[in-house]
Design a protein around this motif. Structure first.
Motif, short mmCIF file in Angstrom:
data_model
loop_
_atom_site.label_atom_id
_atom_site.label_comp_id
_atom_site.label_asym_id
_atom_site.label_seq_id
_atom_site.Cartn_x
_atom_site.Cartn_y
_atom_site.Cartn_z
N ALA A 126 0.40 -1.18 -0.18
CA ALA A 126 0.19 0.46 0.09
C ALA A 126 1.56 1.55 0.17
N ALA A 127 2.40 0.95 0.09
CA ALA A 127 2.84 2.20 0.33
C ALA A 127 3.66 2.34 -0.78
N TYR A 128 3.21 1.84 -2.06
CA TYR A 128 2.73 1.90 -3.81
C TYR A 128 2.17 1.91 -3.78
N TRP A 129 1.08 1.84 -3.81
CA TRP A 129 0.31 2.37 -4.19
C TRP A 129 -0.17 2.99 -6.03
N ARG A 130 0.92 3.79 -6.07
CA ARG A 130 0.80 5.07 -6.78
C ARG A 130 1.98 4.16 -7.33
N GLU A 131 2.56 3.69 -7.56
CA GLU A 131 3.32 3.19 -8.36
C GLU A 131 3.00 2.12 -8.93
N LEU A 132 2.24 0.99 -8.06
CA LEU A 132 1.43 -0.32 -8.73
C LEU A 132 0.44 -0.22 -9.50
N ALA A 133 -0.63 1.10 -9.43
CA ALA A 133 -1.56 1.53 -10.31
C ALA A 133 -1.31 1.93 -11.65
N GLU A 134 0.27 2.27 -11.73
CA GLU A 134 0.34 2.48 -12.59
C GLU A 134 0.82 1.67 -13.66
N HIS A 135 2.08 0.83 -12.79
CA HIS A 135 2.46 -0.40 -13.25
C HIS A 135 1.34 -0.91 -13.82
N TYR A 136 0.33 -1.13 -13.11
CA TYR A 136 -1.21 -2.76 -13.31
C TYR A 136 -1.93 -1.62 -13.93
N PRO A 137 -2.19 -1.48 -14.85
CA PRO A 137 -3.27 0.07 -15.10
C PRO A 137 -4.81 -0.96 -15.89
N GLY A 138 -4.24 -2.21 -16.22
CA GLY A 138 -5.64 -3.08 -15.45
C GLY A 138 -6.29 -3.47 -14.02
N ALA A 139 -5.45 -3.03 -13.80
CA ALA A 139 -5.94 -3.06 -11.97
C ALA A 139 -6.86 -2.66 -11.57
N LYS A 140 -7.32 -2.44 -10.66
CA LYS A 140 -8.61 -1.78 -9.83
C LYS A 140 -8.20 -1.58 -8.32
N VAL A 141 -8.02 -0.83 -7.89
CA VAL A 141 -7.71 -0.51 -6.40
C VAL A 141 -8.89 0.11 -5.59
N VAL A 142 -8.58 -0.67 -4.32
CA VAL A 142 -9.62 -0.57 -3.18
C VAL A 142 -9.06 -0.30 -2.48
N LEU A 143 -9.18 1.16 -1.72
CA LEU A 143 -8.67 2.17 -0.79
C LEU A 143 -10.40 1.51 0.51
N THR A 144 -8.91 1.17 1.12
CA THR A 144 -10.54 0.58 2.74
C THR A 144 -10.49 1.95 3.01
N VAL A 145 -10.91 2.77 3.98
CA VAL A 145 -10.90 3.60 4.90
C VAL A 145 -11.67 3.06 6.59
N ARG A 146 -11.30 3.80 7.35
CA ARG A 146 -11.64 3.75 8.92
C ARG A 146 -11.92 5.33 9.74
N ASP A 147 -12.50 5.39 10.53
CA ASP A 147 -12.07 6.73 11.21
C ASP A 147 -11.36 6.99 12.16
N PRO A 148 -10.39 8.16 11.44
CA PRO A 148 -8.82 7.97 11.25
C PRO A 148 -7.90 7.67 12.95
N ASP A 149 -9.62 8.09 14.22
CA ASP A 149 -9.01 8.42 15.54
C ASP A 149 -8.63 6.74 16.07
N ARG A 150 -9.60 6.51 15.60
CA ARG A 150 -9.74 4.59 15.88
C ARG A 150 -8.89 3.94 15.04
#
Length: 229
Positions: A71-95
């Motif tokens: 996940a620290a390299y999401w930008r590079e991976l999204a560029e390298h695998y242009p056909g891949a879908k991206v899932v951004l998991t989110v959560r309450d920041p404080d929790r």
């Protein structure tokens, strides 16, 4: 690579990993993969220290990747695998911060403290028995702690600002038709719709990430290595 997880660790990535594998995107790469297979530590150290970024080698056999260090390299991976879908998991920041500070960050901060004699002896034995795994703390610093958080993991305000900026940057960089912003509490519906797959009959997996971390944490792995397991 078909699915890239851009969410930080402790945002439900273990649950997402289990869900993707149930949907046929397995095996799914996760930090637990690195801990279980120590030769991968050196691969990521090469990435983190700028010697190599052979993504095909790193993710060979994995149709999906979530959690750090990927996940620290999401930008590079999204560029390298242009056909891949991206899932951004989110959560309450404080929790999220409470969770990450009691697990990943706690282990990293422990590495900064003076090391008692028994730990120094253990570290030397591990370096002898499993030299790749002995590099885990250095790899984690290079790929996550320093790269993502500038080493300031003990600064709550800074870490939360990084978290919120990361979410905004992923949303801005990835086209809406390629991105799912996902809270694992939403269950199967959004994920299956995004991947154009039917909803399984089984419940959406709920993996307790703190418990999973304690079972697989690097220090526990060190002990198992010394026992020859």
């Amino acid at each position: 690579m078909k699915v890239i997880g851009a969410g930080f660790g402790r945002t439900g990535t273990a649950s997402l990993k289990a869900a993707l594998e149930m949907l046929g995107y397995g095996p799914c790469y996760h930090m637990s993969t690195v801990i279980a297979q120590p030769y991968r530590v050196r691969q990521w150290l090469d990435v983190g220290e700028g010697r190599s970024r052979d993504w095909e080698e790193v993710f060979d056999g994995f149709p999906a990747a979530v959690d750090w260090p990927a996940a620290a390299y999401w930008r590079e991976l999204a560029e390298h695998y242009p056909g891949a879908k991206v899932v951004l998991t989110v959560r309450d920041p404080d929790r999220w911060y409470d969770s990450v500070s009691e697990t990943v960050f706690e282990s990293a901060l422990a590495e900064r403290r003076p090391m008692p004699l028994h730990r120094r002896i253990t570290r030397r034995l591990v370096a002898w028995r499993a030299p790749d795994f002995a590099l885990y703390p250095r790899m984690a610093r290079a790929t996550v702690m320093d790269r993502v958080f500038d080493g300031r993991i003990d600064d709550r305000a800074h870490v939360l600002a990084v978290f919120e900026r990361h979410v905004a940057e992923v949303k801005a960089a990835i086209p809406p038709d390629r991105l799912l912003v996902f809270d694992v509490r939403q269950g199967w519906g959004p994920l299956c719709a995004f991947l154009a797959l039917p909803v399984p009959e089984a419940p959406f997996p709920q993996v307790n990430e703190r418990a999973a971390f304690r079972r697989k944490r690097p220090r526990r792995r060190l002990r198992l290595i010394l026992l020859g397991r």
